[in-house]
Design a protein around this motif. Structure first.
Motif, short mmCIF file in Angstrom:
data_model
loop_
_atom_site.label_atom_id
_atom_site.label_comp_id
_atom_site.label_asym_id
_atom_site.label_seq_id
_atom_site.Cartn_x
_atom_site.Cartn_y
_atom_site.Cartn_z
N UNK A 67 0.79 -1.22 0.00
CA UNK A 67 0.00 0.00 0.00
C UNK A 67 0.82 1.27 0.00
N UNK A 68 2.10 1.18 -0.36
CA UNK A 68 2.98 2.35 -0.36
C UNK A 68 3.03 2.97 -1.74
N UNK A 69 2.80 4.27 -1.81
CA UNK A 69 2.91 5.01 -3.07
C UNK A 69 4.32 5.58 -3.18
N UNK A 70 5.02 5.25 -4.25
CA UNK A 70 6.38 5.73 -4.47
C UNK A 70 6.45 6.44 -5.81
N UNK A 71 7.07 7.61 -5.79
CA UNK A 71 7.25 8.39 -7.03
C UNK A 71 8.68 8.93 -7.07
N UNK A 72 9.16 9.18 -8.28
CA UNK A 72 10.49 9.75 -8.51
C UNK A 72 11.62 8.76 -8.26
#
Length: 463
Positions: A266-271
């Motif tokens: 459920x972790x949102x990761x960007x970049x």
């Protein structure tokens, strides 16, 4: 400065470009209108047109641009012509490397064709350097426009991602994109290639809830609870005729990708990567990632994911070798600096080497535990003759590499000679020192070394 220098019986090829992010006044139709008017006013006949609709000017790999050179400029069998007419410098391209824009212009000159920017007219033959300078400035402005636009889009994506929502991209295997309304309530599942229609709607992720989601759960269960090897999991899935994300058979890399994907908790990761402006992409260090835990419903729990990461780390030599190599490099940097300082204060080479070999300097790779930095420092029994040690934390995935310095008391170490230092621990801030205090700390360690040498009746270089 720039005037209309009339030509007679000249021919030209016109080139137009309009990308999706360009304003309407840069449309191909408007460019054609201005270019045809310029040609009439200067007795130039346009014998052919090339155009790129919806193509970015960041790269030269555009169909119309490539045809311009292949079929006309570089083609000795093409109908002879004199000019390449382009509305302005930005239509030629918004190359981030201005030399690239100049290269293609020079290529035209090499084959006897002159690039003329319609909005400026013919360059003043009496002031070629001024004309060249103006062109260079306009190339910079064209490139800067794309850079600034990219920055605005990027920071917009960062803001959206910090809120836990998707800023683009596809869903992971076993997940789907979910459309949320203005109140962030689920509306429906988005199909592949489908996008939101309203600006203040948001897109998140959620488990697909079908056999693909069950496959993800099974992969984690087999790897962590059943202790299957990666190749055994691959064989198991392929024997069951379960297809991977691209509807093909599973292989080792696909299974590892599932096990490494924090999306499933459920972790949102960007970049994670940098790849803007059509430049070569590279992986960003974790410190630059946008990480939002519990952004959406998880497929597996945090414990089984953490256990999978632990097993994966020790399963692949490249992981711990990276850490070993980083510590070697950091040790070399720190020791070289201290060695040079010892020479500067008057020690002979062999004396400085002897002192440096005795100083208690220890290193640890920084680990992440729920996004909290964690360090495990080890000492030898030999280090216990000191009151303190200089501890250096190392981050393998950054150019800086050396992260922080700590002055640790030997009393803080267990009987097993290890100390776990967490950023949430009071000892972290109490023992952390700035790099400007390294010399002061080294003097303290040397003083302790002198005391130790006297205790054991050893000789010590005079400092």
């Amino acid at each position: 400065m720039l005037g209309a220098f009339k030509q007679v019986d000249k021919k030209a090829i016109a080139y137009y470009r309009h990308s999706a992010e360009d304003k309407q006044e840069n449309s191909v139709a408007i460019q054609r209108q201005y270019t045809e008017r310029f040609a009439r006013d200067n007795n130039i006949k346009i014998i052919h047109e090339e155009a790129d609709e919806g193509k970015s000017g960041l790269l030269a790999s555009r169909p119309g641009f490539e045809r311009l050179f292949t079929n006309w400029i570089e083609n000795s069998n093409a109908i002879p012509f004199d000019y390449v007419l382009v509305y302005d410098v930005s239509r030629w391209g918004r190359f981030q490397d201005q030399d690239q824009a100049a290269y293609y212009t020079h290529l035209c000159t090499k084959f006897g064709k002159e690039v003329v920017y319609v909005s400026r007219g013919f360059p003043d033959a009496n002031n070629p350097l001024i004309s060249s300078l103006e062109t260079s400035l306009q190339r910079y402005m064209a490139a800067e426009y794309s850079r600034q636009l990219s920055e605005k889009v990027f920071y917009g994506c960062i803001k959206v991602s910090e809120q836990g929502y998707s800023a683009g991209g596809t869903a992971a295997y076993g997940m789907v994109r979910q459309l949320l309304d203005v109140n962030k309530k689920p509306i429906r599942i988005l199909n592949m290639g489908e996008h939101k229609q309203i600006a203040n709607e948001r897109v998140s992720f959620t488990p697909r809830g079908d056999e693909t989601t069950e496959t993800v759960k099974e992969i984690f269960d087999l790897f962590v609870n059943e202790q299957y090897e990666i190749h055994d999991i691959v064989g198991y899935l392929n024997k069951k005729n379960v297809l991977s994300a691209n509807n093909k058979l599973w292989d080792k890399s696909k299974v590892v990708k599932i096990l490494n994907n924090e999306t499933y908790v459920g972790t949102r990761i960007y970049n994670k990567t940098w790849g803007r402006l059509k430049q070569k992409s590279h992986r960003n260090p974790r410190s630059e990632w946008v990480i939002v835990p519990n952004a959406f419903k998880a497929v597996v729990n945090e414990k089984i994911f953490k256990d999978s990461q632990e097993r994966l780390y020790w399963m692949f030599p490249s992981n711990y070798r990276k850490g070993i190599n980083a510590i070697k490099h950091a040790r070399k940097l720190v020791r070289n600096d201290i060695f040079q300082w010892l020479l500067n204060i008057g020690l002979l080479y062999f004396e400085a080497y002897e002192v440096l070999s005795e100083l208690p300097i220890i290193f640890s790779i920084r680990h992440e535990n729920n996004d909290t930095p964690l360090y495990c420092f080890l000492i030898t029994e030999k280090n216990r003759r000191f009151d303190n040690v200089l501890a250096v934390s190392v981050v393998p995935d950054t150019k800086k590499m050396i992260d922080d310095f700590f002055l640790l008391s030997i009393k803080d170490f267990t009987l097993s000679n290890y100390l776990i230092l967490s950023k949430n621990n009071h000892l972290y801030n109490a023992s952390k020192i700035e790099s400007s205090r390294i010399e002061e700390t080294t003097k303290l360690l040397i003083h302790q070394l002198k005391t130790s040498c006297k205790k054991y009746n050893k000789k010590y270089p005079t400092i």
